[in-house]
Design a protein around this motif. Structure first.
Motif, mmCIF file in Angstrom:
data_model
loop_
_atom_site.group_PDB
_atom_site.id
_atom_site.type_symbol
_atom_site.label_atom_id
_atom_site.label_comp_id
_atom_site.label_asym_id
_atom_site.label_seq_id
_atom_site.Cartn_x
_atom_site.Cartn_y
_atom_site.Cartn_z
ATOM 1 N N GLN A 194 50.372 28.965 59.889
ATOM 2 C CA GLN A 194 51.620 29.709 59.781
ATOM 3 C C GLN A 194 51.985 30.296 61.146
ATOM 4 O O GLN A 194 51.134 30.747 61.907
ATOM 5 C CB GLN A 194 51.472 30.834 58.750
ATOM 6 C CG GLN A 194 51.220 30.345 57.329
ATOM 7 C CD GLN A 194 52.430 29.652 56.731
ATOM 8 O OE1 GLN A 194 53.580 29.925 57.138
ATOM 9 N NE2 GLN A 194 52.183 28.753 55.797
ATOM 10 N N SER A 195 53.297 30.278 61.430
ATOM 11 C CA SER A 195 53.750 30.744 62.734
ATOM 12 C C SER A 195 53.434 32.222 62.961
ATOM 13 O O SER A 195 53.118 32.632 64.089
ATOM 14 C CB SER A 195 55.257 30.501 62.877
ATOM 15 O OG SER A 195 55.959 31.213 61.857
ATOM 16 N N ALA A 196 53.514 33.041 61.887
ATOM 17 C CA ALA A 196 53.210 34.466 62.038
ATOM 18 C C ALA A 196 51.749 34.672 62.426
ATOM 19 O O ALA A 196 51.412 35.486 63.284
ATOM 20 C CB ALA A 196 53.525 35.209 60.744
ATOM 21 N N HIS A 197 50.855 33.901 61.768
ATOM 22 C CA HIS A 197 49.434 34.022 62.071
ATOM 23 C C HIS A 197 49.136 33.554 63.493
ATOM 24 O O HIS A 197 48.402 34.213 64.246
ATOM 25 C CB HIS A 197 48.640 33.207 61.052
ATOM 26 C CG HIS A 197 47.161 33.253 61.265
ATOM 27 N ND1 HIS A 197 46.383 34.294 60.828
ATOM 28 C CD2 HIS A 197 46.313 32.385 61.881
ATOM 29 C CE1 HIS A 197 45.126 34.089 61.159
ATOM 30 N NE2 HIS A 197 45.055 32.905 61.800
ATOM 31 N N VAL A 198 49.718 32.428 63.870
ATOM 32 C CA VAL A 198 49.484 31.895 65.211
ATOM 33 C C VAL A 198 50.030 32.840 66.276
ATOM 34 O O VAL A 198 49.402 33.071 67.321
ATOM 35 C CB VAL A 198 50.110 30.491 65.330
ATOM 36 C CG1 VAL A 198 50.006 29.969 66.761
ATOM 37 C CG2 VAL A 198 49.432 29.526 64.370
ATOM 38 N N SER A 199 51.191 33.448 66.020
ATOM 39 C CA SER A 199 51.766 34.381 66.992
ATOM 40 C C SER A 199 50.911 35.630 67.142
ATOM 41 O O SER A 199 50.745 36.160 68.247
ATOM 42 C CB SER A 199 53.190 34.756 66.562
ATOM 43 O OG SER A 199 54.017 33.615 66.499
ATOM 44 N N ALA A 200 50.361 36.133 66.019
ATOM 45 C CA ALA A 200 49.499 37.313 66.090
ATOM 46 C C ALA A 200 48.234 37.028 66.884
ATOM 47 O O ALA A 200 47.786 37.838 67.698
ATOM 48 C CB ALA A 200 49.146 37.788 64.676
ATOM 49 N N VAL A 201 47.659 35.832 66.678
ATOM 50 C CA VAL A 201 46.464 35.470 67.439
ATOM 51 C C VAL A 201 46.800 35.343 68.913
ATOM 52 O O VAL A 201 46.042 35.774 69.794
ATOM 53 C CB VAL A 201 45.862 34.168 66.887
ATOM 54 C CG1 VAL A 201 44.679 33.712 67.741
ATOM 55 C CG2 VAL A 201 45.419 34.357 65.446
ATOM 56 N N GLY A 202 47.961 34.755 69.214
ATOM 57 C CA GLY A 202 48.364 34.642 70.613
ATOM 58 C C GLY A 202 48.574 36.001 71.261
ATOM 59 O O GLY A 202 48.233 36.201 72.436
ATOM 60 N N ALA A 203 49.140 36.985 70.503
ATOM 61 C CA ALA A 203 49.318 38.324 71.054
ATOM 62 C C ALA A 203 47.977 38.980 71.352
ATOM 63 O O ALA A 203 47.794 39.634 72.386
ATOM 64 C CB ALA A 203 50.133 39.177 70.077
ATOM 65 N N LEU A 204 47.008 38.796 70.439
ATOM 66 C CA LEU A 204 45.679 39.357 70.675
ATOM 67 C C LEU A 204 45.031 38.720 71.891
ATOM 68 O O LEU A 204 44.427 39.404 72.733
ATOM 69 C CB LEU A 204 44.810 39.159 69.431
ATOM 70 C CG LEU A 204 43.344 39.587 69.547
ATOM 71 C CD1 LEU A 204 43.249 41.080 69.840
ATOM 72 C CD2 LEU A 204 42.574 39.243 68.273
ATOM 73 N N ALA A 205 45.150 37.406 72.025
ATOM 74 C CA ALA A 205 44.564 36.723 73.168
ATOM 75 C C ALA A 205 45.204 37.174 74.477
ATOM 76 O O ALA A 205 44.527 37.338 75.498
ATOM 77 C CB ALA A 205 44.698 35.208 72.992
#
Length: 725
Positions: free
Chosen positions: A470-481
């Motif tokens: 999901q785009s929301a999940h992927v975006s959250a992981v990218g923000a954390l990274a």
């Protein structure tokens, strides 16, 4: 026995016409007792309702025949006059026909009413005897016993059986009077209870207990248990006393007479600074006059200022009284503090000589220091200047002023406030505070401007694994990274950032395949003692359950696959598949490095890199689960943690089998995650910590502040991510 009743004619006062009767009869010789006077008085308490105590006195006269023939005269002299003249012919009628030889006649007057303290007097005048008999009516008092309990300050009294009794506590102020400042008397009815208890308000030497009957003007029975005894605690003496001020004297009126107090009482002057602080003055004892009841002190020559008080002392216990008012004083004084000097301002209604002097205040008084300065007041106002010696500045001296001519007892003590001498110290302290605050603000500003990367960093590598496409999940992981790598200078490994080797120097996911790539990254992170963070989602639970089912099927078919080992090995070599997959077919036959065995247990659909799906999330997540399971089986799961985002996952989505793995909910647990990743302060080139702005104690506080700052930054991205999802 011969008995006869004959009523005599008597001459009596009108008061005796009520119920009193006179009779004459032959008496019983056994009742007769020879005595000098034949008259006998017998008292009986009156049963008539009266306001005071009274008795009925019976008059009995014994006579023989000769005495009766001589016609004696019987007179009741008091309390009411009455004359009785017995006649022989009246007494003869009572004998009838019986012989009268040696007969004793009994003349009986049945009642003479008399009140308490009255005297009943009866006279007899015969042929050979003349006499008078008297009887005084007493005023009865109840008998009682008492016991004292000093610990509870109480007295218990016990009366004898009989009539009702009244009891009270009182203070014997003089020989005739016992004052009562307690509660009303207590009624004791012996038919119900013979005892009563009193609470003592003031334990004094003159405390007494009185008991008396209920009739009017009853006589009191009094006992004083503390009389002629020393009272150790004399605080009740002050509490029960009173001080009365007059124009030229002061009278101390204790509850008990001063003659009952076995200790010496003195009075001296003191100057009152505060409510509970009165500085005593030396040689200020007042003259006294003792009249046995009160103490009178001469205050005619005392400076009558409202703060001039009288300190009464009794066996080391003091009582302070300030009876004077402002109208009694004829002069006033005030002080003003200058530079190393004190200005004294005086105002007087009458011409007089005044003296001033420095003194140092203490509990014993104000000790004089330095010379005495005199000032004569001819007009209404005057002013003098006192220079404070340097050696007295540290002692904070006060100024004492008194009227020396005409002399008045008592010195007024005025203490200036030496606060302005400390202005320099206060100014330096304020300046230092401003400088420290400015430096602190500058450091905070620089730290805020540089961000966390200027102070906090993560030294060990981090491997991030997504669990959802999901785009929301992927975006959250990218923000954390981004925060871990950009703000904290961490080395972040993530499949989404390493799909191709064209954009990086290392081999990408598409070059090796999801399984070999993840295994290689996990080996690097584990050797560097880094962390693998599996980002959990609501879909990850279903993926985990499906993965567990596939693993069970694979385990059942392992025995069949062993027979096909040679054939599969030949085919795999022709296809050019990575030789590391052979380890899966040789499971149980050869020892391998920790974690490698579980990471190679994957689905066969990922074996050929030419047939890799369009996304790498699912196979990488499956490989991460295999590595996690292997680490848990070998009790080496400290290098793996589970992270889920608030709004994109919940704690209940994590399977029960993974409950022992550390988990963090972002952004609220971001500080704990930083501690898990080993966040620490940045060091200088020499390896020493920077200490330009923050001491060692402030480092922990700064770590918490930066963690909250980064968590807030991550929180600002989560609503946007959720909205996009």
């Amino acid at each position: 026995m011969r008995t006869a009743l004959v009523f005599l004619v008597v001459v009596a006062s009108p008061l005796m016409l009520e119920c009193a009767t006179t009779s004459c009869k032959v008496g019983n010789r056994t009742d007769y007792v020879a005595r000098p006077c034949p008259v006998k008085l017998t008292p009986v308490p009156s049963q008539q309702p009266t306001d005071t105590y009274s008795e009925c006195v019976t008059v009995t006269v014994w006579m023989d025949d000769d005495a009766l023939k001589a016609k004696p005269t019987i007179e009741i002299l008091s309390p009411r006059p009455l004359t009785i003249q017995p006649k022989m012919k009246n007494c003869e009628k009572t004998t009838r026909k019986k012989k009268r030889n040696h007969v004793m006649w009994e003349l009986l007057h049945d009642c003479v009413q008399a009140k308490a303290s009255d005297s009943v007097n009866v006279s007899y005048k015969g042929q050979s005897i003349s006499c008078t008999v008297s009887y005084e009516v007493p005023d009865p008092t109840p008998d009682f016993d008492l016991s004292v309990n000093l610990s509870s300050k109480s007295i218990t009294i016990t009366v004898s059986p009989g009539k009702k009794v009244l009891a009270r506590l009182c203070y014997q102020t003089n020989a005739m009077f016992c004052s009562q400042k307690q509660d009303p008397p207590i009624m004791i009815d012996p038919s119900q209870s013979q005892s009563a208890q009193f609470n003592i308000s003031y334990l004094l030497p003159c405390l007494c207990v009185e008991a008396y009957y209920t009739h009017m003007d009853a006589r009191r029975h009094k006992k004083c248990p503390f009389q002629n005894k020393n009272i150790e605690d004399l605080r009740d003496v002050w509490l029960s006393s009173e001080v009365v001020s007059y124009e030229s004297s002061l009278e101390w009126q204790p509850q008990c007479p001063t003659s009952d107090l076995s200790v010496e009482t003195s009075a001296s002057l003191c100057w009152r600074h505060q409510e509970h602080l009165c500085t005593p003055m030396l040689n200020s004892t007042l003259e006294k006059y003792d009249d046995g009841l009160t103490l009178i002190y001469n205050t005619s020559s005392v400076d009558k200022h409202p703060h001039m008080c009288v300190q009464l002392s009794l066996q080391g216990i003091h009582n302070i009284s300030c009876p004077f008012t402002a109208e009694m004083s004829s002069w006033e004084v005030s002080i003003e503090l200058g530079r190393r000097s004190v200005f004294v301002h005086l105002t007087s209604l009458v011409p007089a000589m005044f003296s001033t002097q420095f003194c140092v205040l203490s509990e014993m008084g104000c000790t004089p220091k330095g010379p005495v300065h005199e000032l004569r007041m001819e007009g209404n106002t005057a002013e003098t200047k006192l220079n404070v010696p340097p050696h007295l500045l540290a002692m904070k001296p006060c100024v004492q002023v008194w009227q020396s001519d005409p002399a008045l007892h008592g010195r007024r003590i005025l203490c200036p406030r030496y606060t302005h001498y400390r202005c320099g110290i206060y100014a330096v302290a304020a300046l230092m505070f401003v400088v420290i605050f400015a430096l602190l603000a500058l450091c905070i500003h620089n730290l805020t401007k540089r961000g966390a990367a200027g102070w906090l960093y993560i030294q060990r590598p981090v491997l991030l694994v997504c669990s959802s496409e999901q785009s929301a999940h992927v975006s959250a992981v990218g923000a954390l990274a981004s925060i871990l790598q950009g703000e904290l200078s961490a080395t972040v490994h993530m499949a989404l950032w390493a799909q191709s080797s064209q954009r990086q120097t290392r081999t990408g996911v598409t070059d090796l395949g999801p399984l070999p790539w993840l295994y290689g990254q996990w080996e690097v992170v584990r050797k560097a003692q880094g962390k693998m963070l599996i980002i959990w989602s609501s879909e990850a639970k279903k993926t985990y359950e499906k993965w567990k089912g596939d693993r069970a099927i694979v385990d059942k078919s392992e025995s069949k696959e062993e027979n096909r080992t040679a054939e599969l090995r030949h085919e795999k070599r022709k296809a050019g598949v990575d030789h590391k997959l052979n380890g899966k077919l040789r499971k149980g036959k050869k020892e391998r490095a920790p974690g490698k065995q579980d990471c190679n247990k994957l689905c066969d659909e990922d074996r050929d890199p030419q047939m890799m799906p369009s996304t790498v999330t699912a196979p990488v997540f499956a490989a991460a689960l295999a590595c996690l399971e292997g680490a848990l089986q070998q009790s080496k799961g400290q290098g793996i943690a589970i992270v889920y985002f608030e709004g994109l996952g919940q704690s209940r989505d994590i399977p029960q089998a993974l409950r022992g793995v550390p988990r963090y909910c972002l952004p609220q647990d971001f500080r704990g995650l930083l501690q898990e990743l080993g966040g620490m302060r940045r060091q200088t080139e020499s390896g020493k910590f920077r200490r330009r702005c923050w001491p060692r104690l402030l480092s922990k506080v700064l770590f918490i502040w930066l963690a909250r700052k980064l968590a807030h930054r991550l929180q600002t991205l989560v609503p946007q991510i959720k909205g996009k999802g």
